[in-house]
Write an enzyme that holds these catalytic residues in place. Structure first.
Site, PDB file in Angstrom:
ATOM      1  N   HIS A  19       0.834  -1.213   0.000  1.00  0.00           N
ATOM      2  CA  HIS A  19       0.000   0.000   0.000  1.00  0.00           C
ATOM      3  C   HIS A  19       0.869   1.264   0.000  1.00  0.00           C
ATOM      4  O   HIS A  19       0.619   2.207  -0.737  1.00  0.00           O
ATOM      5  CB  HIS A  19      -0.886   0.042   1.263  1.00  0.00           C
ATOM      6  CG  HIS A  19      -1.889  -1.058   1.367  1.00  0.00           C
ATOM      7  ND1 HIS A  19      -2.108  -1.748   2.538  1.00  0.00           N
ATOM      8  CD2 HIS A  19      -2.758  -1.583   0.458  1.00  0.00           C
ATOM      9  CE1 HIS A  19      -3.066  -2.646   2.352  1.00  0.00           C
ATOM     10  NE2 HIS A  19      -3.472  -2.572   1.103  1.00  0.00           N
ATOM     11  N   LYS A  43     -18.293  -5.698   7.224  1.00  0.00           N
ATOM     12  CA  LYS A  43     -17.013  -6.394   7.081  1.00  0.00           C
ATOM     13  C   LYS A  43     -16.315  -6.413   8.436  1.00  0.00           C
ATOM     14  O   LYS A  43     -16.027  -5.354   8.995  1.00  0.00           O
ATOM     15  CB  LYS A  43     -16.162  -5.631   6.056  1.00  0.00           C
ATOM     16  CG  LYS A  43     -15.070  -6.432   5.430  1.00  0.00           C
ATOM     17  CD  LYS A  43     -14.539  -5.690   4.199  1.00  0.00           C
ATOM     18  CE  LYS A  43     -13.308  -6.346   3.616  1.00  0.00           C
ATOM     19  NZ  LYS A  43     -12.818  -5.636   2.429  1.00  0.00           N
ATOM     20  N   ARG A  96      -2.330  -6.073  -8.418  1.00  0.00           N
ATOM     21  CA  ARG A  96      -1.300  -7.070  -8.129  1.00  0.00           C
ATOM     22  C   ARG A  96      -1.209  -8.106  -9.239  1.00  0.00           C
ATOM     23  O   ARG A  96      -0.385  -8.018 -10.116  1.00  0.00           O
ATOM     24  CB  ARG A  96      -1.594  -7.757  -6.788  1.00  0.00           C
ATOM     25  CG  ARG A  96      -1.237  -6.904  -5.606  1.00  0.00           C
ATOM     26  CD  ARG A  96      -1.892  -7.395  -4.362  1.00  0.00           C
ATOM     27  NE  ARG A  96      -3.343  -7.250  -4.470  1.00  0.00           N
ATOM     28  CZ  ARG A  96      -4.171  -7.393  -3.462  1.00  0.00           C
ATOM     29  NH1 ARG A  96      -3.732  -7.747  -2.289  1.00  0.00           N
ATOM     30  NH2 ARG A  96      -5.468  -7.210  -3.633  1.00  0.00           N
ATOM     31  N   SER A 134      -3.452  -7.888   2.673  1.00  0.00           N
ATOM     32  CA  SER A 134      -3.722  -7.788   4.105  1.00  0.00           C
ATOM     33  C   SER A 134      -4.210  -9.131   4.646  1.00  0.00           C
ATOM     34  O   SER A 134      -3.895  -9.505   5.773  1.00  0.00           O
ATOM     35  CB  SER A 134      -4.775  -6.706   4.365  1.00  0.00           C
ATOM     36  OG  SER A 134      -4.270  -5.450   3.998  1.00  0.00           O
TER      37      SER A 134
HETATM   38  P1  ADP Z   1      -9.853  -3.467  -0.470  1.00  0.00           P
HETATM   39  O1  ADP Z   1     -10.670  -3.620   0.746  1.00  0.00           O
HETATM   40  O2  ADP Z   1     -10.345  -2.407  -1.442  1.00  0.00           O
HETATM   41  O3  ADP Z   1      -9.419  -4.740  -1.143  1.00  0.00           O
HETATM   42  P2  ADP Z   1      -7.107  -3.182   0.423  1.00  0.00           P
HETATM   43  O4  ADP Z   1      -6.830  -2.492   1.680  1.00  0.00           O
HETATM   44  O5  ADP Z   1      -6.865  -4.645   0.353  1.00  0.00           O
HETATM   45  O6  ADP Z   1      -8.552  -2.771   0.072  1.00  0.00           O
HETATM   46  O7  ADP Z   1      -6.308  -2.512  -0.784  1.00  0.00           O
HETATM   47  C1  ADP Z   1      -6.411  -1.151  -1.080  1.00  0.00           C
HETATM   48  C2  ADP Z   1      -5.781  -0.868  -2.420  1.00  0.00           C
HETATM   49  O8  ADP Z   1      -4.426  -1.255  -2.418  1.00  0.00           O
HETATM   50  C3  ADP Z   1      -6.405  -1.597  -3.613  1.00  0.00           C
HETATM   51  O9  ADP Z   1      -6.324  -0.763  -4.736  1.00  0.00           O
HETATM   52  C4  ADP Z   1      -5.512  -2.797  -3.779  1.00  0.00           C
HETATM   53  O10 ADP Z   1      -5.536  -3.281  -5.091  1.00  0.00           O
HETATM   54  C5  ADP Z   1      -4.167  -2.166  -3.464  1.00  0.00           C
HETATM   55  N1  ADP Z   1      -3.208  -3.161  -2.999  1.00  0.00           N
HETATM   56  C6  ADP Z   1      -3.393  -4.131  -2.081  1.00  0.00           C
HETATM   57  N2  ADP Z   1      -2.278  -4.859  -1.903  1.00  0.00           N
HETATM   58  C7  ADP Z   1      -1.350  -4.332  -2.739  1.00  0.00           C
HETATM   59  C8  ADP Z   1       0.031  -4.647  -3.036  1.00  0.00           C
HETATM   60  N3  ADP Z   1       0.644  -5.676  -2.460  1.00  0.00           N
HETATM   61  N4  ADP Z   1       0.684  -3.879  -3.929  1.00  0.00           N
HETATM   62  C9  ADP Z   1       0.050  -2.856  -4.544  1.00  0.00           C
HETATM   63  N5  ADP Z   1      -1.246  -2.505  -4.321  1.00  0.00           N
HETATM   64  C10 ADP Z   1      -1.934  -3.235  -3.435  1.00  0.00           C
END
Ligand code: ADP
Length: 168
Positions: A19, A43, A96, A134
C-alpha cells in the site's frame, strides 16, 4: 496544498508495504493523495476504523518522504461520492496479479457508470509486493509468523498485540 489530487481507497486492515509503495509512487504523478480508510459495518476487521486511520497516519509520517502531501480520512458509502466530495476526479488503485483484474475491471466499470467524471487509475504492484495482501498478513500473524518484511516497522506491534488479545 493545492494541485492535482488523487484518492486512494482501501480497507487497510492492516496497511502494508505494498500500500505504501502505491502512495509513494502515486506522489510522482499527483501533488497530493487523500487516503480513504473504508468503514464497512458488514465487514469484520482485525483493527477497528479508528485504529486503521491512526495507523495509516503514523506509517505515512514514518515511511513517506513528503508526508505533508498525504492526508488520511475515514470513509463510508460510495467511493465515487467520496472522491467527488474531496474535490478530486481520480481514484488510484493498486493492481497485483491478473486475478485482481476481474474484480478491478468490474468495479471500475461500475464506478464509471455511477459517475463518468471519475477516472480509475491503476499502478502495477512492485514485483516484491505483488504477492502481498492484508488477508495473507493476517494469516501469517495469526500463526505468529514474522511480518516485519511486509509491514512498516510502526505497524508490526499493533498487529501482534491484537492477535495476542484475540488468543486470550
Ligand atoms: P480493499 O478492501 O479495497 O481490497 P485493500 O486495503 O486490500 O482494500 O487494498 C487497497 C488498495 O491497495 C487496492 O487498490 C488494492 O488493489 C491495493 N493493494 C493491495 N495490496 C497491494 C500490493 N501488495 N501492492 C500494490 N497494491 C496493493
Amino acid at each position: 496544498m493545492k494541485g492535482r489530487l488523487a484518492v486512494y481507497l482501501g480497507t487497510f486492515d492492516p496497511v502494508h508495504l505494498g500500500h505504501l509503495d502505491i502512495i509513494s509512487r502515486g506522489l510522482k504523478a499527483f501533488d497530493r493523495i487523500l487516503v480513504g480508510v473504508g468503514n464497512n459495518p458488514d465487514k469484520k476487521t482485525l483493527l477497528n476504523l479508528e485504529e486503521r486511520v491512526g495507523l495509516m497516519e503514523k506509517v505515512v509520517r514514518e515511511v513517506i518522504t513528503e508526508p505533508h502531501r498525504v492526508e488520511v480520512k475515514p470513509f463510508s458509502g460510495l467511493a465515487v461520492h467520496f472522491v467527488k466530495d474531496s474535490g478530486s476526479s481520480v481514484m488510484l488503485r493498486g493492481l497485483r496479479t491478473t486475478s485482481d483484474m476481474d474484480y478491478e475491471f468490474t468495479m471500475s466499470l461500475a464506478n464509471m457508470s455511477l459517475d463518468p467524471d471519475i477516472e480509475t487509475l491503476f499502478l502495477m504492484a512492485k514485483d516484491i509486493y505483488s504477492h502481498l495482501s492484508s488477508s495473507l498478513l493476517r494469516q501469517i500473524a495469526s500463526f505468529g509468523g514474522d511480518m516485519s518484511k511486509f509491514l512498516p516497522p510502526g505497524a508490526v506491534e499493533i498487529v501482534y498485540k491484537r492477535y495476542k488479545e484475540l488468543a486470550k
